[in-house]
Design a protein around this motif. Structure first.
Motif, PDB file in Angstrom:
ATOM      1  N   UNK A 157      42.597  38.068  32.054  1.00 31.33           N
ATOM      2  CA  UNK A 157      43.268  37.119  32.911  1.00 31.33           C
ATOM      3  C   UNK A 157      43.467  37.085  35.027  1.00 31.33           C
ATOM      4  N   UNK A 158      43.225  37.927  35.545  1.00 31.49           N
ATOM      5  CA  UNK A 158      43.484  38.390  36.543  1.00 31.49           C
ATOM      6  C   UNK A 158      41.616  37.537  37.447  1.00 31.49           C
ATOM      7  N   UNK A 159      41.623  37.864  36.924  1.00 31.36           N
ATOM      8  CA  UNK A 159      39.948  37.293  37.170  1.00 31.36           C
ATOM      9  C   UNK A 159      40.393  35.272  37.025  1.00 31.36           C
ATOM     10  N   UNK A 160      41.118  35.035  36.035  1.00 33.36           N
ATOM     11  CA  UNK A 160      41.111  33.726  35.529  1.00 33.36           C
ATOM     12  C   UNK A 160      42.043  32.921  36.757  1.00 33.36           C
ATOM     13  N   UNK A 161      43.296  33.635  36.766  1.00 35.71           N
ATOM     14  CA  UNK A 161      44.312  33.616  37.955  1.00 35.71           C
ATOM     15  C   UNK A 161      44.190  34.023  39.194  1.00 35.71           C
ATOM     16  N   UNK A 162      43.939  34.728  39.378  1.00 34.46           N
ATOM     17  CA  UNK A 162      43.662  34.832  40.755  1.00 34.46           C
ATOM     18  C   UNK A 162      44.914  35.640  41.482  1.00 34.46           C
ATOM     19  N   UNK A 163      44.206  36.492  42.097  1.00 29.75           N
ATOM     20  CA  UNK A 163      45.664  37.385  42.899  1.00 29.75           C
ATOM     21  C   UNK A 163      46.860  35.981  43.561  1.00 29.75           C
ATOM     22  N   UNK A 164      46.479  35.022  44.096  1.00 30.15           N
ATOM     23  CA  UNK A 164      47.073  33.664  44.474  1.00 30.15           C
ATOM     24  C   UNK A 164      47.509  33.293  43.177  1.00 30.15           C
ATOM     25  N   UNK A 165      46.940  33.127  41.872  1.00 30.14           N
ATOM     26  CA  UNK A 165      47.891  32.328  40.823  1.00 30.14           C
ATOM     27  C   UNK A 165      48.845  33.351  40.410  1.00 30.14           C
TER      28      UNK A 165
END
Length: 201
Positions: A157-165
């Protein structure tokens, strides 16, 4: 008499609890714990959180009666807590600090205070002033299922959303919480004032 299930009420309660529990916003914390060798068990964390929240939802009302505090007064106090949590999310500040001695990641800080903390407890009882128990419980169970899925797929999920997401989602739900806290405060403070005036006629 059985309480009627209301889909709109359930969705509203779900959104409130979703924003308060904020499992998406907790992903960076969970990953940081794993990097420090403090892995958390998704099944245990979800189960413990559900037990604590459901238990407090029912026992909390008993505690209020024990201390002779009405649900409207608690809802106003809960609205203040939700307001402060919203400020944390919007302004990137830390108001509620965890300085406890327990160092296990599953129980602390994952279950308490991230998932089943003061904000979640007060929110559950505050919602009782607005919604039926069956709708709140359904919303809570759905949130716990979501929590379990997120915990099992944290890295993906973190990789998908990214820190910005994750940052944007946290800000968005911070604004939602802020609006909810104001609505909750106004609805219950009005009831309290009316009851006070009637009691002093």
């Amino acid at each position: 008499m059985l309480e009627a299930f209301d889909f709109q009420e359930m969705i509203s309660a779900f959104i409130v609890l979703f924003a308060v529990i904020d499992i998406i916003g907790s992903i960076p914390i969970i990953i940081n714990l794993r990097q420090k060798g403090r892995d958390a068990n998704a099944t245990k964390a979800t189960l413990y959180s559900a037990i604590l929240l459901i238990g407090f939802f029912y026992a909390g009302d008993l505690m209020l009666r024990l201390f002779r505090v009405d649900i409207e007064s608690f809802a106003v106090a809960g609205a203040v807590i939700i307001f402060l949590m919203a400020l944390e999310m919007i302004l990137d500040i830390e108001i509620f600090k965890n300085t406890g001695p327990i160092k296990e990641a599953t129980l602390v800080p994952l279950v308490f205070p991230l998932l089943a903390g003061a904000g979640s407890f007060t929110t559950l009882l505050s919602l009782r002033a607005e919604y039926s128990s069956v709708n709140i419980m359904t919303a809570l169970i759905l949130n716990m299922i979501w929590v379990y899925v997120v915990l099992k797929m944290t890295v993906k999920i973190e990789n998908f959303l990214g820190k910005g997401g994750i940052y944007v989602i946290r800000k968005f739900f911070g604004i939602i919480l802020l609006a909810i806290s104001v609505k909750l405060f106004m609805a219950n403070i009005t009831t309290l004032i009316t009851n006070f005036q009637q009691g002093n006629l």
